[in-house]
Design an enzyme around this catalytic site. Structure first.
Site, PDB file in Angstrom:
ATOM      1  N   LYS A   1      -3.012  -2.619   7.901  1.00  0.00           N
ATOM      2  CA  LYS A   1      -3.276  -2.676   9.335  1.00  0.00           C
ATOM      3  C   LYS A   1      -2.663  -3.948   9.936  1.00  0.00           C
ATOM      4  O   LYS A   1      -2.235  -4.855   9.199  1.00  0.00           O
ATOM      5  CB  LYS A   1      -4.792  -2.638   9.566  1.00  0.00           C
ATOM      6  CG  LYS A   1      -5.474  -1.363   9.025  1.00  0.00           C
ATOM      7  CD  LYS A   1      -6.972  -1.402   9.291  1.00  0.00           C
ATOM      8  CE  LYS A   1      -7.715  -0.319   8.527  1.00  0.00           C
ATOM      9  NZ  LYS A   1      -9.167  -0.345   8.803  1.00  0.00           N
TER      10      LYS A   1
ATOM     11  N   HIS B   1      -6.064   0.546   5.075  1.00  0.00           N
ATOM     12  CA  HIS B   1      -6.619   1.903   5.136  1.00  0.00           C
ATOM     13  C   HIS B   1      -6.185   2.674   3.898  1.00  0.00           C
ATOM     14  O   HIS B   1      -5.054   2.523   3.435  1.00  0.00           O
ATOM     15  CB  HIS B   1      -6.096   2.643   6.376  1.00  0.00           C
ATOM     16  CG  HIS B   1      -6.393   4.114   6.327  1.00  0.00           C
ATOM     17  ND1 HIS B   1      -7.602   4.635   6.731  1.00  0.00           N
ATOM     18  CD2 HIS B   1      -5.667   5.164   5.862  1.00  0.00           C
ATOM     19  CE1 HIS B   1      -7.597   5.952   6.535  1.00  0.00           C
ATOM     20  NE2 HIS B   1      -6.435   6.296   6.012  1.00  0.00           N
TER      21      HIS B   1
ATOM     22  N   GLU C   1      -3.108  12.952   6.561  1.00  0.00           N
ATOM     23  CA  GLU C   1      -2.607  11.637   6.988  1.00  0.00           C
ATOM     24  C   GLU C   1      -1.138  11.444   6.609  1.00  0.00           C
ATOM     25  O   GLU C   1      -0.368  10.886   7.388  1.00  0.00           O
ATOM     26  CB  GLU C   1      -3.489  10.534   6.394  1.00  0.00           C
ATOM     27  CG  GLU C   1      -4.876  10.518   7.050  1.00  0.00           C
ATOM     28  CD  GLU C   1      -5.900   9.621   6.375  1.00  0.00           C
ATOM     29  OE1 GLU C   1      -7.040   9.563   6.874  1.00  0.00           O
ATOM     30  OE2 GLU C   1      -5.584   8.988   5.348  1.00  0.00           O
TER      31      GLU C   1
ATOM     32  N   TYR D   1      -7.644   8.392  13.473  1.00  0.00           N
ATOM     33  CA  TYR D   1      -9.089   8.169  13.304  1.00  0.00           C
ATOM     34  C   TYR D   1      -9.927   9.240  14.021  1.00  0.00           C
ATOM     35  O   TYR D   1     -11.076   8.971  14.376  1.00  0.00           O
ATOM     36  CB  TYR D   1      -9.462   6.780  13.818  1.00  0.00           C
ATOM     37  CG  TYR D   1      -9.154   5.660  12.840  1.00  0.00           C
ATOM     38  CD1 TYR D   1      -9.625   5.689  11.521  1.00  0.00           C
ATOM     39  CD2 TYR D   1      -8.418   4.543  13.238  1.00  0.00           C
ATOM     40  CE1 TYR D   1      -9.354   4.663  10.633  1.00  0.00           C
ATOM     41  CE2 TYR D   1      -8.144   3.501  12.341  1.00  0.00           C
ATOM     42  CZ  TYR D   1      -8.625   3.570  11.047  1.00  0.00           C
ATOM     43  OH  TYR D   1      -8.368   2.550  10.164  1.00  0.00           O
TER      44      TYR D   1
ATOM     45  N   ASN E   1     -10.516  -5.335   8.344  1.00  0.00           N
ATOM     46  CA  ASN E   1     -10.577  -5.128   6.889  1.00  0.00           C
ATOM     47  C   ASN E   1      -9.226  -4.779   6.268  1.00  0.00           C
ATOM     48  O   ASN E   1      -9.159  -4.275   5.159  1.00  0.00           O
ATOM     49  CB  ASN E   1     -11.678  -4.131   6.531  1.00  0.00           C
ATOM     50  CG  ASN E   1     -11.436  -2.747   7.065  1.00  0.00           C
ATOM     51  OD1 ASN E   1     -10.365  -2.476   7.640  1.00  0.00           O
ATOM     52  ND2 ASN E   1     -12.379  -1.843   6.883  1.00  0.00           N
TER      53      ASN E   1
END
Ligand code: DAT
Ligand code: MG
Length: 151
Positions: free
Chosen positions: A11, A117, A128, A51, A114
């Site tokens: 990310k 992914h 995805e 998402y 975080n």
């Protein structure tokens, strides 16, 4: 070997913090094979598609703003059990609960930042990979390591 593929993305926080090589190294050293990789800045709408299962959560808007705020390193990794074990390498969603030794446990502190992914199952992995990559962006090659990694 029972090969499978998973979608892994670093990310914008992981990219900006200079953690690309650190994260790739963990998947690479394990023996998993990189089959696709690109650096992209997703639109907010695209982040929303990625998402979509979280659209009713209170953090959804902030999450999509964040994912679309800068470059994301999108990857596909292949190997036996890579979907499940990739999640293990990544660690729990909230880095304050991730085990030391995991990517989030070692390298992040809060859930909203975080850094990485990973697909959570075979269906989401397929969806995805198809969302982020065109079929021609996925390579097919035999890794020279394969016979040493799998026997
Ligand atoms: P994961 O990324 O471990 O698959 P998830 O799919 O439940 O976790 O959520 C996707 C992302 O949304 C997660 O990596 C960080 C963010 N997120 C999850 N729960 C959150 C919360 N309670 N507050 C803020 N952000 C959250
Ligand atoms: Mg998830």
């Amino acid at each position: 070997a029972q090969m499978e593929r998973t979608f892994i993305a670093i990310k914008p926080d992981g990219v900006q913090r200079g953690l690309i090589s650190e994260i790739i190294a963990r998947f690479e050293r394990k023996g998993f094979k990189l089959v696709a990789i690109k650096l992209v800045v997703p639109s907010k709408a695209f982040a929303g598609k990625h998402y979509h299962d979280l659209k009713d959560r209170p953090f959804f808007n902030g999450l999509c703003n964040f994912l679309s705020s800068g470059p994301v390193l999108a990857m596909v990794w292949e190997g036996e059990g890579v979907i499940r074990y990739g999640r293990k390498l990544i660690g729990a969603t909230d880095p304050s609960k991730s085990e030391p030794g995991t990517i989030r446990g070692d390298l992040a502190i809060v859930v909203g930042r975080n850094i990485i992914h990973g697909s959570d199952g075979p269906e989401t992995a397929k969806d995805e990979i198809n969302l982020w990559f065109k079929p021609e962006e996925l390579t097919n090659y035999t890794s020279n390591q394969e016979k040493w990694v799998y026997g």
